[in-house]
Design a protein around this motif. Structure first.
Motif, PDB file in Angstrom:
ATOM      1  N   GLU A 142       0.832  -1.204   0.000  1.00 12.21           N
ATOM      2  CA  GLU A 142       0.000   0.000   0.000  1.00 12.21           C
ATOM      3  C   GLU A 142       0.870   1.258   0.000  1.00 12.21           C
ATOM      4  OE1 GLU A 142      -3.704   2.102   2.386  1.00 12.21           O
ATOM      5  OE2 GLU A 142      -2.920   0.196   3.104  1.00 12.21           O
ATOM      6  N   ARG A 143       1.932   1.265   0.795  1.00 12.53           N
ATOM      7  CA  ARG A 143       2.837   2.416   0.832  1.00 12.53           C
ATOM      8  C   ARG A 143       3.480   2.633  -0.546  1.00 12.53           C
ATOM      9  NH1 ARG A 143       8.019   2.433   1.187  1.00 12.53           N
ATOM     10  NH2 ARG A 143       8.181   0.348   2.078  1.00 12.53           N
ATOM     11  N   LEU A 144       3.899   1.544  -1.180  1.00  9.85           N
ATOM     12  CA  LEU A 144       4.497   1.651  -2.514  1.00  9.85           C
ATOM     13  C   LEU A 144       3.491   2.183  -3.539  1.00  9.85           C
ATOM     14  CD1 LEU A 144       6.572  -1.663  -2.584  1.00  9.85           C
ATOM     15  CD2 LEU A 144       7.442   0.680  -2.335  1.00  9.85           C
ATOM     16  N   ALA A 193      -3.658  -4.980  -1.609  1.00 13.96           N
ATOM     17  CA  ALA A 193      -2.308  -4.588  -1.190  1.00 13.96           C
ATOM     18  C   ALA A 193      -1.981  -5.187   0.171  1.00 13.96           C
ATOM     19  CB  ALA A 193      -2.198  -3.066  -1.141  1.00 13.96           C
ATOM     20  N   ARG A 194      -2.929  -5.175   1.091  1.00 12.76           N
ATOM     21  CA  ARG A 194      -2.689  -5.742   2.424  1.00 12.76           C
ATOM     22  C   ARG A 194      -2.460  -7.245   2.335  1.00 12.76           C
ATOM     23  NH1 ARG A 194      -7.167  -6.378   6.320  1.00 12.76           N
ATOM     24  NH2 ARG A 194      -8.037  -4.730   5.071  1.00 12.76           N
ATOM     25  N   VAL A 195      -3.283  -7.932   1.542  1.00 12.87           N
ATOM     26  CA  VAL A 195      -3.134  -9.377   1.378  1.00 12.87           C
ATOM     27  C   VAL A 195      -1.755  -9.696   0.781  1.00 12.87           C
ATOM     28  CG1 VAL A 195      -3.979 -11.385   0.102  1.00 12.87           C
ATOM     29  CG2 VAL A 195      -5.597  -9.873   1.262  1.00 12.87           C
ATOM     30  N   LEU A 196      -1.340  -8.931  -0.212  1.00 11.77           N
ATOM     31  CA  LEU A 196      -0.015  -9.144  -0.808  1.00 11.77           C
ATOM     32  C   LEU A 196       1.101  -8.878   0.197  1.00 11.77           C
ATOM     33  CD1 LEU A 196      -0.596  -7.573  -4.312  1.00 11.77           C
ATOM     34  CD2 LEU A 196       0.199  -9.915  -3.881  1.00 11.77           C
ATOM     35  N   SER A 197       0.956  -7.836   0.993  1.00  6.98           N
ATOM     36  CA  SER A 197       1.975  -7.503   1.979  1.00  6.98           C
ATOM     37  C   SER A 197       2.103  -8.583   3.051  1.00  6.98           C
ATOM     38  CB  SER A 197       1.664  -6.159   2.651  1.00  6.98           C
ATOM     39  OG  SER A 197       1.773  -5.115   1.718  1.00  6.98           O
ATOM     40  N   GLU A 198       0.994  -9.218   3.380  1.00  5.72           N
ATOM     41  CA  GLU A 198       0.998 -10.238   4.428  1.00  5.72           C
ATOM     42  C   GLU A 198       1.393 -11.614   3.904  1.00  5.72           C
ATOM     43  OE1 GLU A 198      -2.963  -9.940   5.982  1.00  5.72           O
ATOM     44  OE2 GLU A 198      -2.530  -8.074   7.051  1.00  5.72           O
ATOM     45  N   ALA A 199       1.389 -11.799   2.592  1.00  6.82           N
ATOM     46  CA  ALA A 199       1.691 -13.107   2.006  1.00  6.82           C
ATOM     47  C   ALA A 199       3.176 -13.416   2.135  1.00  6.82           C
ATOM     48  CB  ALA A 199       1.277 -13.132   0.540  1.00  6.82           C
ATOM     49  N   ASN A 200       3.459 -14.678   2.374  1.00  7.83           N
ATOM     50  CA  ASN A 200       4.856 -15.103   2.388  1.00  7.83           C
ATOM     51  C   ASN A 200       5.074 -16.287   1.457  1.00  7.83           C
ATOM     52  OD1 ASN A 200       3.667 -17.157   3.792  1.00  7.83           O
ATOM     53  ND2 ASN A 200       4.660 -16.716   5.727  1.00  7.83           N
ATOM     54  N   ASP A 201       4.098 -16.504   0.573  1.00  8.49           N
ATOM     55  CA  ASP A 201       4.143 -17.698  -0.269  1.00  8.49           C
ATOM     56  C   ASP A 201       3.963 -17.425  -1.760  1.00  8.49           C
ATOM     57  OD1 ASP A 201       1.522 -16.889  -0.068  1.00  8.49           O
ATOM     58  OD2 ASP A 201       0.722 -18.898   0.176  1.00  8.49           O
ATOM     59  N   ARG A 256      -6.978  -6.895 -12.663  1.00  9.21           N
ATOM     60  CA  ARG A 256      -6.657  -5.514 -13.050  1.00  9.21           C
ATOM     61  C   ARG A 256      -5.638  -4.900 -12.092  1.00  9.21           C
ATOM     62  NH1 ARG A 256     -12.179  -5.250 -14.025  1.00  9.21           N
ATOM     63  NH2 ARG A 256     -12.537  -4.220 -12.033  1.00  9.21           N
ATOM     64  N   THR A 257      -5.823  -5.140 -10.806  1.00  4.11           N
ATOM     65  CA  THR A 257      -4.932  -4.570  -9.797  1.00  4.11           C
ATOM     66  C   THR A 257      -3.527  -5.149  -9.923  1.00  4.11           C
ATOM     67  OG1 THR A 257      -6.788  -4.200  -8.297  1.00  4.11           O
ATOM     68  CG2 THR A 257      -4.588  -4.215  -7.318  1.00  4.11           C
ATOM     69  N   VAL A 258      -3.432  -6.455 -10.101  1.00  3.76           N
ATOM     70  CA  VAL A 258      -2.123  -7.100 -10.245  1.00  3.76           C
ATOM     71  C   VAL A 258      -1.405  -6.574 -11.487  1.00  3.76           C
ATOM     72  CG1 VAL A 258      -1.020  -9.317 -10.776  1.00  3.76           C
ATOM     73  CG2 VAL A 258      -2.637  -9.157  -8.894  1.00  3.76           C
ATOM     74  N   ARG A 259      -2.124  -6.447 -12.583  1.00  4.13           N
ATOM     75  CA  ARG A 259      -1.512  -5.917 -13.817  1.00  4.13           C
ATOM     76  C   ARG A 259      -1.030  -4.478 -13.621  1.00  4.13           C
ATOM     77  NH1 ARG A 259      -5.576  -8.940 -16.794  1.00  4.13           N
ATOM     78  NH2 ARG A 259      -6.853  -7.082 -16.821  1.00  4.13           N
ATOM     79  N   LEU A 260      -1.826  -3.670 -12.919  1.00  4.31           N
ATOM     80  CA  LEU A 260      -1.444  -2.285 -12.651  1.00  4.31           C
ATOM     81  C   LEU A 260      -0.192  -2.235 -11.768  1.00  4.31           C
ATOM     82  CD1 LEU A 260      -2.023   0.780 -12.723  1.00  4.31           C
ATOM     83  CD2 LEU A 260      -3.501   0.425 -10.718  1.00  4.31           C
ATOM     84  N   LEU A 261      -0.176  -3.038 -10.703  1.00  2.00           N
ATOM     85  CA  LEU A 261       0.969  -3.035  -9.791  1.00  2.00           C
ATOM     86  C   LEU A 261       2.229  -3.546 -10.492  1.00  2.00           C
ATOM     87  CD1 LEU A 261      -0.668  -4.280  -6.468  1.00  2.00           C
ATOM     88  CD2 LEU A 261      -0.326  -1.943  -7.269  1.00  2.00           C
ATOM     89  N   GLU A 262       2.048  -4.486 -11.393  1.00  2.00           N
ATOM     90  CA  GLU A 262       3.185  -4.984 -12.174  1.00  2.00           C
ATOM     91  C   GLU A 262       3.695  -3.889 -13.125  1.00  2.00           C
ATOM     92  OE1 GLU A 262       4.367  -8.872 -14.858  1.00  2.00           O
ATOM     93  OE2 GLU A 262       2.259  -8.533 -14.368  1.00  2.00           O
ATOM     94  N   ALA A 263       2.779  -3.191 -13.778  1.00  2.00           N
ATOM     95  CA  ALA A 263       3.157  -2.122 -14.710  1.00  2.00           C
ATOM     96  C   ALA A 263       3.876  -0.982 -13.986  1.00  2.00           C
ATOM     97  CB  ALA A 263       1.920  -1.595 -15.434  1.00  2.00           C
ATOM     98  N   LYS A 264       3.503  -0.726 -12.745  1.00  2.00           N
ATOM     99  CA  LYS A 264       4.131   0.345 -11.954  1.00  2.00           C
ATOM    100  C   LYS A 264       5.445  -0.107 -11.312  1.00  2.00           C
ATOM    101  CE  LYS A 264       1.264   3.864 -12.148  1.00  2.00           C
ATOM    102  NZ  LYS A 264       1.688   5.210 -12.531  1.00  2.00           N
ATOM    103  N   GLY A 265       5.794  -1.391 -11.474  1.00  2.00           N
ATOM    104  CA  GLY A 265       7.035  -1.892 -10.899  1.00  2.00           C
ATOM    105  C   GLY A 265       6.951  -2.227  -9.425  1.00  2.00           C
ATOM    106  N   ILE A 266       5.739  -2.336  -8.911  1.00  2.00           N
ATOM    107  CA  ILE A 266       5.536  -2.652  -7.493  1.00  2.00           C
ATOM    108  C   ILE A 266       5.548  -4.152  -7.269  1.00  2.00           C
ATOM    109  CG2 ILE A 266       3.865  -2.491  -5.589  1.00  2.00           C
ATOM    110  CD1 ILE A 266       3.009   0.232  -6.905  1.00  2.00           C
ATOM    111  N   LEU A 267       4.967  -4.886  -8.208  1.00  2.00           N
ATOM    112  CA  LEU A 267       4.943  -6.353  -8.143  1.00  2.00           C
ATOM    113  C   LEU A 267       5.785  -6.921  -9.267  1.00  2.00           C
ATOM    114  CD1 LEU A 267       1.293  -7.662  -7.574  1.00  2.00           C
ATOM    115  CD2 LEU A 267       3.144  -7.498  -5.937  1.00  2.00           C
ATOM    116  N   ALA A 268       6.358  -8.086  -8.977  1.00  2.00           N
ATOM    117  CA  ALA A 268       7.098  -8.819 -10.002  1.00  2.00           C
ATOM    118  C   ALA A 268       6.403 -10.153 -10.230  1.00  2.00           C
ATOM    119  CB  ALA A 268       8.537  -9.061  -9.554  1.00  2.00           C
ATOM    120  N   ARG A 269       6.233 -10.477 -11.498  1.00  2.00           N
ATOM    121  CA  ARG A 269       5.664 -11.774 -11.874  1.00  2.00           C
ATOM    122  C   ARG A 269       6.799 -12.789 -11.826  1.00  2.00           C
ATOM    123  NH1 ARG A 269       1.702 -13.193 -16.448  1.00  2.00           N
ATOM    124  NH2 ARG A 269       1.379 -10.963 -16.363  1.00  2.00           N
ATOM    125  N   ARG A 270       6.544 -13.917 -11.192  1.00  2.00           N
ATOM    126  CA  ARG A 270       7.554 -14.964 -11.080  1.00  2.00           C
ATOM    127  C   ARG A 270       7.020 -16.238 -11.704  1.00  2.00           C
ATOM    128  NH1 ARG A 270      12.350 -13.186  -9.696  1.00  2.00           N
ATOM    129  NH2 ARG A 270      12.820 -15.198  -8.845  1.00  2.00           N
TER     130      ARG A 270
END
Length: 136
Positions: free
Chosen positions: A6-8, A24-32, A57-71
């Motif tokens: 969320e901060r990012l 964002a909170r769910v992603l921040s809390e995930a460790n898997d 849509r949210t995942v694609r946006l966060l990936e486009a902004k460089g916040i998330l990385a697809r693995r």
């Protein structure tokens, strides 16, 4: 994870809607390293109105902004983690899909030595090891 998605998002100028905050909170809390379906399942426990399309849509946006990385950690679905510019390793159980992130200073030192012998200076090391959990 020790990263506040969320901060990012806020730092990147994204409008934080209710669903985005939950995701964002769910992603921040995930460790898997969840895939989109698992992320949707977890977000839906917090807010049942969040649709799978919203998560995509949210995942694609966060990936486009460089916040998330697809693995690509095996299997048929991409997994996601915060974009990290640090060395880390993944163990992937090919039967269950479980992903364990770990550090190994000894392996990192060895890999940096190998690279140096080949005339390279390494910035980041990212390695995935695929196998099966040993049954005890």
């Amino acid at each position: 994870m020790d990263i506040s998605i969320e901060r990012l998002c806020i730092e990147n100028g994204l409008k934080m809607t209710g669903p985005r905050r939950v995701i964002a909170r769910v992603l921040s809390e995930a460790n898997d390293h969840p895939d989109v379906d698992e992320l949707h399942r977890r977000a839906n426990k917090v807010d049942a109105r969040i649709s799978l399309a919203t998560v995509y849509r949210t995942v694609r946006l966060l990936e486009a902004k460089g916040i998330l990385a697809r693995r690509d950690l095996g299997g048929k679905r991409a997994r996601y983690e915060p974009t990290q510019e640090r060395t880390h390793f993944h163990l992937v159980d090919q039967e269950s899909g479980m992903v364990l992130e770990f550090a190994s200073p000894q392996a990192e030192a060895l890999l940096r030595d190998v690279a140096r012998m080949q005339g390279f200076e390494v910035d980041i090391i990212k390695i995935e090891l695929f196998g099966r959990r040993i049954k005890k």
